[in-house]
Write a protein that holds these residues in place. Structure first.
Motif, PDB file in Angstrom:
ATOM      1  N   LYS A   2       4.199  -1.405  -7.134  1.00  0.00           N
ATOM      2  CA  LYS A   2       2.991  -1.799  -6.412  1.00  0.00           C
ATOM      3  C   LYS A   2       2.348  -3.007  -7.076  1.00  0.00           C
ATOM      4  CE  LYS A   2       0.346   1.566  -4.907  1.00  0.00           C
ATOM      5  NZ  LYS A   2       0.428   1.598  -3.428  1.00  0.00           N
ATOM      6  N   ASP A  55      -5.724  -1.641   1.686  1.00  0.00           N
ATOM      7  CA  ASP A  55      -6.034  -0.983   2.950  1.00  0.00           C
ATOM      8  C   ASP A  55      -6.990  -1.834   3.782  1.00  0.00           C
ATOM      9  OD1 ASP A  55      -5.761   1.767   4.395  1.00  0.00           O
ATOM     10  OD2 ASP A  55      -7.900   1.307   4.481  1.00  0.00           O
ATOM     11  N   ASN A 109      -5.320   0.253  -3.950  1.00  0.00           N
ATOM     12  CA  ASN A 109      -5.004   0.766  -2.609  1.00  0.00           C
ATOM     13  C   ASN A 109      -6.134   0.499  -1.617  1.00  0.00           C
ATOM     14  OD1 ASN A 109      -2.423   1.715  -3.152  1.00  0.00           O
ATOM     15  ND2 ASN A 109      -3.128   3.739  -3.772  1.00  0.00           N
ATOM     16  N   ARG A 153       1.281   6.793  -3.558  1.00  0.00           N
ATOM     17  CA  ARG A 153       0.836   7.179  -4.902  1.00  0.00           C
ATOM     18  C   ARG A 153       1.926   7.983  -5.591  1.00  0.00           C
ATOM     19  NH1 ARG A 153      -5.064   9.539  -3.173  1.00  0.00           N
ATOM     20  NH2 ARG A 153      -3.752  10.880  -1.894  1.00  0.00           N
ATOM     21  N   PRO A 180      -2.134   6.553   1.334  1.00  0.00           N
ATOM     22  CA  PRO A 180      -1.668   5.484   0.463  1.00  0.00           C
ATOM     23  C   PRO A 180      -0.457   5.929  -0.331  1.00  0.00           C
ATOM     24  CG  PRO A 180      -3.425   6.654  -0.627  1.00  0.00           C
ATOM     25  CD  PRO A 180      -3.239   7.326   0.720  1.00  0.00           C
ATOM     26  N   LEU A 182       0.825  -1.205   0.000  1.00  0.00           N
ATOM     27  CA  LEU A 182       0.000   0.000   0.000  1.00  0.00           C
ATOM     28  C   LEU A 182       0.862   1.260   0.000  1.00  0.00           C
ATOM     29  CD1 LEU A 182      -2.794   1.400   0.342  1.00  0.00           C
ATOM     30  CD2 LEU A 182      -2.507   1.106   2.808  1.00  0.00           C
TER      31      LEU A 182
END
Length: 277
Positions: free
Chosen positions: A19, A96, A92, A53, A51, A11
């Motif tokens: 990822k 999560d 994500n 990104r 998260p 995450l």
């Protein structure tokens, strides 16, 4: 390391390629990894990474995201980019759910890891198609609505199941057929194939949300699941559905009675919101 800790690590990764690789690796190793359901300690510096990104796309208010015609190459790429952004956020969101919520059945964590794997595949297909058109993820602005709802529901697995898969992802079931039709009119057959796959698998994701929402209601002693759902929509400021894809929602586990009640309340709210003449 155990599965939920590795989900948190995935995450927090900011590079999409890294990822995706982490998600695929987690799914492949899921049976071999230990799974601990106790709370995972998280330091403040790690929280700030959630998260993970990339810097682009730039995130702006939903109302400021420009509307583009899918009948121009740039407009078609922008539409595909918007869907790819949803899929990246969905990776994500699934990760999560795996790490954030403690003391749940093992099946919950494996369900959402499976969702992360499929969302990663959706994202890959979309960015590959965009690349064939000369565009990349990050080339257009995007909004942060999906993650905002994740933060609003971070303290309740019941609210998360109700308002992310059962609401926001279900809206994708409603919107996809019309988007697919526009892309078909624009002559993009490849996009149609990708969206057909996404719709089939997203029905499964919404079904998982429906199943765990019902489970969480039962654990909380809530007998009227649909009335409580409508309360959660109102309390958290979630968008109410309007033009629903009834066939897809029924396949995803909504009952005909639930959809009928939701349609009636949504129409009533919409009518009350209209300006008086």
């Amino acid at each position: 390391m155990e599965l939920r800790q590795l989900a948190l690590e995935a995450l927090c990764l900011t590079d999409p390629t890294a990822k995706l690789a982490a998600v695929h690796g987690l799914w492949a190793q899921r049976q071999a990894l230990p799974l601990v359901t106790a709370a995972i300690p998280v330091t403040p510096d790690r929280v700030s990474q959630i998260p993970g990104r990339p810097d682009r796309p730039q995130r702006i208010e939903p109302s400021k995201v420009p509307s583009r015609s899918p009948f121009t190459p740039e407009g078609r790429a922008a539409l595909l980019h918007a869907i790819a952004h949803i899929e990246f956020n969905a990776i994500n969101l699934a990760l999560d759910a795996v790490w954030r919520f403690d003391d749940l059945p093992e099946a919950f964590y494996l369900d959402w890891l499976h969702v992360a794997e499929e969302e990663a595949n959706h994202y890959s297909l979309l960015v590959e198609h965009m690349a064939s058109m000369g565009y990349a993820y990050g080339d257009f602005d995007a909004h942060d609505g999906l993650w905002l709802m994740a933060m609003r529901t971070q303290d309740s697995v019941l609210a998360r199941m109700a308002l992310v898969p059962r609401t926001l992802e279900a809206r994708g079931l409603d919107a996809t057929p019309a988007i697919r039709a526009k892309l078909a009119q624009a002559g993009d057959a490849r996009a149609g194939v990708i969206l057909d796959l996404i719709l089939r698998e997203e029905i499964g994701h919404v079904a998982i949300g429906n199943r765990w929402y019902a489970w969480a209601c039962e654990q909380a002693g809530i007998t009227d699941h649909e009335a409580h759902y409508r309360e959660l929509l109102h309390h958290h400021g979630a968008p109410w559905p309007r033009a629903m894809n009834h066939a897809a929602r029924l396949e995803a586990g909504f009952t005909a009675e639930a959809l009928s009640a939701l349609t009636a309340v949504s129409a009533q709210r919409h009518n009350h919101a209209l300006p008086r003449r």
